[in-house]
Design an enzyme around this catalytic site. Sequence first.
Site, short mmCIF file in Angstrom:
data_model
loop_
_atom_site.label_atom_id
_atom_site.label_comp_id
_atom_site.label_asym_id
_atom_site.label_seq_id
_atom_site.Cartn_x
_atom_site.Cartn_y
_atom_site.Cartn_z
N ASP A 197 78.26 35.39 85.21
CA ASP A 197 78.60 36.43 86.16
C ASP A 197 77.36 37.30 86.33
O ASP A 197 76.97 38.02 85.41
CB ASP A 197 79.78 37.25 85.63
CG ASP A 197 80.19 38.39 86.55
OD1 ASP A 197 79.47 38.67 87.53
OD2 ASP A 197 81.23 39.03 86.28
N TRP A 247 84.37 43.38 82.03
CA TRP A 247 84.53 42.27 82.97
C TRP A 247 84.48 40.93 82.24
O TRP A 247 85.20 39.99 82.60
CB TRP A 247 83.46 42.35 84.06
CG TRP A 247 83.59 43.62 84.85
CD1 TRP A 247 82.75 44.69 84.84
CD2 TRP A 247 84.69 43.99 85.70
NE1 TRP A 247 83.24 45.69 85.66
CE2 TRP A 247 84.42 45.28 86.20
CE3 TRP A 247 85.85 43.34 86.11
CZ2 TRP A 247 85.28 45.94 87.07
CZ3 TRP A 247 86.71 43.99 86.98
CH2 TRP A 247 86.43 45.28 87.45
N LYS A 295 76.64 45.16 94.80
CA LYS A 295 75.73 45.91 93.95
C LYS A 295 74.28 45.71 94.40
O LYS A 295 73.57 46.67 94.63
CB LYS A 295 75.91 45.51 92.51
CG LYS A 295 77.39 45.51 92.11
CD LYS A 295 77.63 45.87 90.70
CE LYS A 295 79.11 45.76 90.37
NZ LYS A 295 79.77 47.04 90.29
#
Length: 358
Positions: free
Chosen positions: A166, A99, A190
Amino acid sequence: MKVHNFSAGPSILPDFTVEKTAEAITNFAGTGLSVMEVSHRSKEFVAVMDEAIALFKELLNIPEGYSVLFLGGGASTQFCMIPYNLMGKKSAYLNTGAWANKAQKEAKLFGEVVEVASSKDTVYNYLPKGYEIPADADYFHITTNNTIYGTEIKEDLDINIPLVADMSSDIFSRPVDVSKYALIYGGAQKNLAPAGVTFVIVKDEILGKVDRQIPTMLDYRTHIKGVSMFNTPPVVPVFAALQTLKWIKEKGGVAAMQKLNQEKAAVLYDEIDRNPMFKGTVLNKEDRSLMNICFVMSDEYKELEKDFLEFATSKGMSGIKGHRSVGGFRASTYNALPKESVQALVDCMKEFEAKHVK
């Protein structure tokens, strides 16, 4: 048989969140309507949004001068929205996983991107250290937790340029000094809510400094002014996020989550290190994630990988298959996962060992 949900995302949510959201889907705030079908501008839902933003700020102790946004598009939309809003000519990125690499790729559309360090050469099995950040970069981007590879930056970096992070998979898992960040973002699926909403914490004063024109929907100032209501927000995930925030507060806040997560991770990592059938994939123990615990079969038992997966699944372990780029196994131990589930996985590993190690 109880099912233990170790999925990496969308992932386990607190029972409280699931139950309250289910109730609201049938009858939201006494309206007789579903939360799925009421106006996002109704007083009932505006109250949900306002409380969610307030609790977000309270639980993370967010200082004055920051805005909290609930947006659509997933964290992946933020990969372009961040450089659109913050990048003049140059940005810096730490490449610690898939990511992070994707975020870096998007930033290259807006100017020069400096990759200060990368662990890609060894399948991201460690966190680079000792790198230099260019002082003239408009911001430095990190991914604090790497769901696929099981590494985590557990401290708040102290740097001299705006820090962007992030935190999709470790938000609310530990206290964060938000004042050290210019922007924090993440997908909520999540540790917060079902998929469909993205959170952004942004320091107001860093906005409005780039020369380019920014499309209305990609301008953070649009959503700050509209209190995340410029367009219809993902109402059900926002409602669910509020329930999770309430649950975290009731459990003792973020510090209590950190203590529980440390305890859960210690139980599983201790078994991985003890059991001759398994080994962790992260090179340095200090880099190990508390959220995504990755491990594989030891070399001499490699042929039993499929057997262990089938055995564990038969015992109620769900979602432990590792990402295809790593293989092996991944146990995601997010806030809502009870310690009993981790112990159940450890017991499963011990039982499998007893069957195969003489």
